[in-house]
Write an enzyme that holds these catalytic residues in place. Structure first.
Site, PDB file in Angstrom:
ATOM      1  N   ARG A 127     -34.238   1.180 -26.848  1.00 18.54           N
ATOM      2  CA  ARG A 127     -33.186   1.723 -27.722  1.00 18.54           C
ATOM      3  C   ARG A 127     -32.166   0.625 -27.994  1.00 18.54           C
ATOM      4  O   ARG A 127     -31.562   0.108 -27.052  1.00 18.54           O
ATOM      5  CB  ARG A 127     -32.479   2.895 -27.041  1.00 18.54           C
ATOM      6  CG  ARG A 127     -33.421   3.962 -26.494  1.00 18.54           C
ATOM      7  CD  ARG A 127     -33.500   5.158 -27.404  1.00 18.54           C
ATOM      8  NE  ARG A 127     -34.592   6.031 -27.002  1.00 18.54           N
ATOM      9  CZ  ARG A 127     -34.480   7.338 -26.790  1.00 18.54           C
ATOM     10  NH1 ARG A 127     -33.298   7.921 -26.928  1.00 18.54           N
ATOM     11  NH2 ARG A 127     -35.519   8.061 -26.472  1.00 18.54           N
ATOM     12  N   GLU A 180     -29.200   0.609 -28.694  1.00 16.84           N
ATOM     13  CA  GLU A 180     -27.873   1.215 -28.719  1.00 16.84           C
ATOM     14  C   GLU A 180     -26.848   0.115 -28.462  1.00 16.84           C
ATOM     15  O   GLU A 180     -26.986  -0.656 -27.530  1.00 16.84           O
ATOM     16  CB  GLU A 180     -27.738   2.294 -27.638  1.00 16.84           C
ATOM     17  CG  GLU A 180     -29.031   3.029 -27.389  1.00 16.84           C
ATOM     18  CD  GLU A 180     -28.832   4.459 -26.943  1.00 16.84           C
ATOM     19  OE1 GLU A 180     -27.858   5.083 -27.365  1.00 16.84           O
ATOM     20  OE2 GLU A 180     -29.674   4.940 -26.183  1.00 16.84           O
ATOM     21  N   ARG A 225     -24.298   4.678 -18.455  1.00 16.66           N
ATOM     22  CA  ARG A 225     -25.423   5.618 -18.558  1.00 16.66           C
ATOM     23  C   ARG A 225     -26.529   5.133 -19.481  1.00 16.66           C
ATOM     24  O   ARG A 225     -27.568   5.770 -19.595  1.00 16.66           O
ATOM     25  CB  ARG A 225     -24.928   6.967 -19.115  1.00 16.66           C
ATOM     26  CG  ARG A 225     -24.093   7.782 -18.193  1.00 16.66           C
ATOM     27  CD  ARG A 225     -23.524   8.987 -18.917  1.00 16.66           C
ATOM     28  NE  ARG A 225     -22.591   8.581 -19.963  1.00 16.66           N
ATOM     29  CZ  ARG A 225     -22.713   8.875 -21.243  1.00 16.66           C
ATOM     30  NH1 ARG A 225     -23.710   9.599 -21.680  1.00 16.66           N
ATOM     31  NH2 ARG A 225     -21.818   8.449 -22.115  1.00 16.66           N
ATOM     32  N   HIS A 226     -26.271   4.055 -20.214  1.00 17.48           N
ATOM     33  CA  HIS A 226     -27.241   3.602 -21.212  1.00 17.48           C
ATOM     34  C   HIS A 226     -27.837   2.242 -20.888  1.00 17.48           C
ATOM     35  O   HIS A 226     -27.132   1.327 -20.486  1.00 17.48           O
ATOM     36  CB  HIS A 226     -26.583   3.524 -22.595  1.00 17.48           C
ATOM     37  CG  HIS A 226     -26.261   4.859 -23.171  1.00 17.48           C
ATOM     38  ND1 HIS A 226     -25.045   5.465 -22.978  1.00 17.48           N
ATOM     39  CD2 HIS A 226     -26.997   5.709 -23.909  1.00 17.48           C
ATOM     40  CE1 HIS A 226     -25.051   6.647 -23.587  1.00 17.48           C
ATOM     41  NE2 HIS A 226     -26.231   6.824 -24.159  1.00 17.48           N
ATOM     42  N   GLU A 278     -26.774  14.089 -19.086  1.00 20.91           N
ATOM     43  CA  GLU A 278     -28.066  14.545 -19.631  1.00 20.91           C
ATOM     44  C   GLU A 278     -29.173  13.735 -18.976  1.00 20.91           C
ATOM     45  O   GLU A 278     -29.109  12.519 -18.949  1.00 20.91           O
ATOM     46  CB  GLU A 278     -28.093  14.309 -21.145  1.00 20.91           C
ATOM     47  CG  GLU A 278     -29.443  14.660 -21.747  1.00 20.91           C
ATOM     48  CD  GLU A 278     -29.681  14.014 -23.109  1.00 20.91           C
ATOM     49  OE1 GLU A 278     -28.757  13.976 -23.939  1.00 20.91           O
ATOM     50  OE2 GLU A 278     -30.813  13.539 -23.330  1.00 20.91           O
ATOM     51  N   SER A 284     -34.408  15.597 -22.463  1.00 20.56           N
ATOM     52  CA  SER A 284     -34.439  16.429 -23.660  1.00 20.56           C
ATOM     53  C   SER A 284     -35.875  16.851 -23.879  1.00 20.56           C
ATOM     54  O   SER A 284     -36.801  16.072 -23.615  1.00 20.56           O
ATOM     55  CB  SER A 284     -33.957  15.658 -24.892  1.00 20.56           C
ATOM     56  OG  SER A 284     -32.561  15.485 -24.840  1.00 20.56           O
ATOM     57  N   ARG A 317     -31.965   7.760 -15.028  1.00 20.96           N
ATOM     58  CA  ARG A 317     -30.936   8.814 -14.940  1.00 20.96           C
ATOM     59  C   ARG A 317     -31.193   9.702 -13.717  1.00 20.96           C
ATOM     60  O   ARG A 317     -30.272  10.033 -12.981  1.00 20.96           O
ATOM     61  CB  ARG A 317     -30.938   9.671 -16.203  1.00 20.96           C
ATOM     62  CG  ARG A 317     -30.537   8.913 -17.464  1.00 20.96           C
ATOM     63  CD  ARG A 317     -29.097   9.169 -17.852  1.00 20.96           C
ATOM     64  NE  ARG A 317     -28.757   8.403 -19.047  1.00 20.96           N
ATOM     65  CZ  ARG A 317     -28.634   8.929 -20.266  1.00 20.96           C
ATOM     66  NH1 ARG A 317     -28.809  10.230 -20.447  1.00 20.96           N
ATOM     67  NH2 ARG A 317     -28.316   8.169 -21.284  1.00 20.96           N
TER      68      ARG A 317
HETATM   69  O1  4AD Z   1     -32.939  12.607 -25.290  1.00 20.07           O
HETATM   70  P1  4AD Z   1     -33.957  11.588 -25.689  1.00 20.07           P
HETATM   71  O2  4AD Z   1     -33.585  10.624 -26.724  1.00 20.07           O
HETATM   72  O3  4AD Z   1     -35.241  12.406 -26.091  1.00 20.07           O
HETATM   73  C1  4AD Z   1     -36.462  11.869 -26.432  1.00 20.07           C
HETATM   74  O4  4AD Z   1     -36.762  10.697 -26.321  1.00 20.07           O
HETATM   75  C2  4AD Z   1     -37.464  12.888 -26.823  1.00 20.07           C
HETATM   76  N1  4AD Z   1     -38.599  12.223 -27.493  1.00 20.07           N
HETATM   77  C3  4AD Z   1     -37.922  13.635 -25.609  1.00 20.07           C
HETATM   78  C4  4AD Z   1     -38.811  14.782 -25.903  1.00 20.07           C
HETATM   79  O5  4AD Z   1     -39.911  14.860 -25.362  1.00 20.07           O
HETATM   80  N2  4AD Z   1     -38.360  15.705 -26.705  1.00 20.07           N
HETATM   81  O6  4AD Z   1     -34.405  10.793 -24.387  1.00 20.07           O
HETATM   82  C5  4AD Z   1     -34.931  11.460 -23.275  1.00 20.07           C
HETATM   83  C6  4AD Z   1     -34.240  11.032 -22.004  1.00 20.07           C
HETATM   84  C7  4AD Z   1     -32.741  11.283 -21.978  1.00 20.07           C
HETATM   85  O7  4AD Z   1     -32.445  12.599 -21.596  1.00 20.07           O
HETATM   86  C8  4AD Z   1     -32.299  10.271 -20.945  1.00 20.07           C
HETATM   87  O8  4AD Z   1     -32.549  10.726 -19.646  1.00 20.07           O
HETATM   88  C9  4AD Z   1     -33.217   9.116 -21.221  1.00 20.07           C
HETATM   89  O9  4AD Z   1     -34.359   9.631 -21.856  1.00 20.07           O
HETATM   90  N3  4AD Z   1     -32.568   8.124 -22.091  1.00 20.07           N
HETATM   91  C10 4AD Z   1     -31.993   6.992 -21.656  1.00 20.07           C
HETATM   92  N4  4AD Z   1     -31.850   6.466 -20.432  1.00 20.07           N
HETATM   93  C11 4AD Z   1     -31.204   5.299 -20.322  1.00 20.07           C
HETATM   94  N5  4AD Z   1     -30.706   4.608 -21.358  1.00 20.07           N
HETATM   95  C12 4AD Z   1     -30.832   5.076 -22.620  1.00 20.07           C
HETATM   96  N6  4AD Z   1     -30.352   4.369 -23.640  1.00 20.07           N
HETATM   97  C13 4AD Z   1     -31.495   6.331 -22.811  1.00 20.07           C
HETATM   98  N7  4AD Z   1     -31.796   7.066 -23.899  1.00 20.07           N
HETATM   99  C14 4AD Z   1     -32.442   8.156 -23.434  1.00 20.07           C
HETATM  100 MG    MG Z   2     -31.437  13.825 -25.614  1.00 24.10          MG
END
Ligand code: 4AD
Ligand code: MG
Length: 438
Positions: free
Chosen positions: A220, A222, A228-229, A361, A364, A412
């Site tokens: 990502r 970001e 947390r990221h 979170e 998801s 996480r």
């Molecule tokens: O909420 P996210 O973006 O959801 C998905 O990727 C969907 N495709 C999942 C699905 O099956 N519907 O990411 C899922 C999880 C988040 O809740 C978080 O725990 C982790 O991935 N996550 C990260 N962890 C660390 N750094 C980041 N930048 C993260 N982005 C998401």
């Molecule tokens: Mg999410």
């Protein structure tokens, strides 16, 4: 430096007990400290299970042996054959009287980072010399627990009939709207690093595999630099056919339960080193709808509109009022990605869910849209071009069962179970806004 030859460790520090008194063992590890009192010296040897004392006695071992073992640089690696002896003055209750030793890895001085120094090094210094940082028991403890957490999830997946898959990380399109993509050059084409296995694991639902899981990297781009990221994290993903969001949540809560249970069983001493503890969650986990969350947030003195994503301030209120792990369900459809299935009788809300631990979170997930016409419409509504998703949409045209799944951030969950405050503590070599090395 000497070759290892046929010398092999036959005991870890923690395996040595009174049963070994008077017998010879071969131990191996890093020299943590040397205390030379002139006629006698105590050398602390560390392996991944603990620290033991080697006792060198000038009169007994001779001048040469004594000088060689007491002048080794701290953090050098040695293999030692020696006799285990009881010693009440040592915390472990024993010491080892070395007979022979080999220096198999010499450490330079000074060290870029101390292993047992009292002074706390800052995060950047630690990460720059991560290979030494990870020698500290309280740092290593996090990764031993992380390993248990992943094994605990795998155990649930295997028991529940999931097969492990690996999908491509070099891809042609975005998966999760919202977060930015890392670009890569793929010969003459433009490519991206995948943000989530989302589209691929869904396509696998059209194959008859029925239940798949993947544990792999997600990328990502970001910009924000938070605790947390990460820009690269490990995503634990599942997808299951002939299932709805409740079925997917059922698997997820089993994973979380088993992860905490196994950590408490397997990593008792690691948890003690970290000075942390976590209760085994009671199942089923509480389900709170998005609308109920808004009411709770309002009671907490914060106002937000229906349909908005929860800002951190709102999450904190929720986290204070709902204990530990809980699901947020029935989200506004417009707040969730295009692949999330709206409720058939009320399309304003959808079958998406998040798993929370207090304000954080961790997952998801959702039941997915499996009707290709609805899927195309949802893509367009979110400003995406269905033509770019042809490879994905094709899988929905020739017999796609209803399906559901989720993505859980390994770091996480590790953060929560280990009580770490910064996600960088839960990844060996973090990738963040500023860090690409080591
Ligand atoms: O909420 P996210 O973006 O959801 C998905 O990727 C969907 N495709 C999942 C699905 O099956 N519907 O990411 C899922 C999880 C988040 O809740 C978080 O725990 C982790 O991935 N996550 C990260 N962890 C660390 N750094 C980041 N930048 C993260 N982005 C998401
Ligand atoms: Mg999410």
């Amino acid at each position: 430096m000497e070759p290892l030859g046929d010398w092999r460790r036959n005991k870890f520090v923690s395996d040595i007990s009174s049963d070994d008194f008077e017998s010879e063992v071969t131990v191996a590890g890093w020299i943590q400290d040397i205390r030379n009192l002139g006629g006698i010296a105590f050398i602390l040897l560390r392996d991944r299970t603990g620290v033991l004392q080697l006792t060198a006695i000038k009169k007994h071992h001779g001048e040469d042996f004594f000088r060689k073992i007491t002048t080794l640089a701290r953090e050098s690696v040695i293999v030692v054959k020696g006799k285990v002896q009881p010693n009440e003055q040592v915390a472990s209750g024993f010491e080892i009287l070395p007979c022979e030793f080999k220096v198999v890895g010499v450490a330079k001085t000074p060290l870029p980072l101390g292993v047992v120094d009292k002074v706390e090094a800052d995060m950047d210094t630690r990460l720059d010399s991560r290979f030494i940082d990870l020698r500290k028991e309280e740092i290593a403890a996090v990764f031993k627990i992380r390993s248990t957490i992943l094994a605990a999830c795998r155990e649930v997946f295997e028991k529940e009939g999931f097969i492990e898959v690996h999908t491509p990380k070099i891809v042609a399109t975005a998966t999760e709207g919202g977060t930015a993509l890392f670009q890569a050059q793929y010969f003459e084409k433009k490519a991206y690093l995948n943000q989530s296995p989302q589209l691929y694991k869904q396509m696998l639902m059209a194959t008859g595999f029925d239940r798949v899981y993947e544990i792999g990297p997600a990328f990502r781009a970001e910009e924000h630099d938070t605790t947390r990221h990460l820009n690269e994290f490990t995503s634990i993903d599942i997808e299951m056919a002939f299932a709805d969001e409740e079925d997917a949540m059922g698997i997820l809560e089993k994973c979380v339960y088993n992860a905490v249970l196994k950590t408490r069983e397997v990593n008792e001493s690691d948890m003690r080193i970290l000075g942390t503890d976590i209760d085994i969650p009671a199942l089923p986990l509480q389900r709170v709808t998005y609308s109920e969350c808004l009411d709770i947030i309002k009671e907490g003195g914060y106002y937000m509109n229906w349909g908005e994503d929860f800002p951190m301030e709102a999450m904190k209120i929720l986290g204070e009022r709902i204990p530990d792990f809980f699901f947020i369900t029935k989200w506004p459809t417009k707040s969730k990605p295009f692949y999330t299935q709206p409720f058939e009788d009320n399309p304003e809300i959808c079958r998406g869910f998040d798993l929370q631990y207090k304000e954080k979170e961790i997952t998801s997930g959702a039941q997915r849209v499996s009707d290709v016409n609805l899927l195309k419409r949802r893509l367009e509504e979110q400003g995406l071009n269905p033509k770019e998703f042809k490879f994905y949409l094709d899988a929905f045209e020739y017999g796609m069962p209803p399906h559901a799944g989720w993505g859980l951030g390994a770091e996480r969950l590790t953060m929560i179970i280990t009580g770490m405050q910064n996600i960088r503590e839960c990844v060996l070599f973090p990738r963040d806004r500023k860090r690409l090395v080591p």
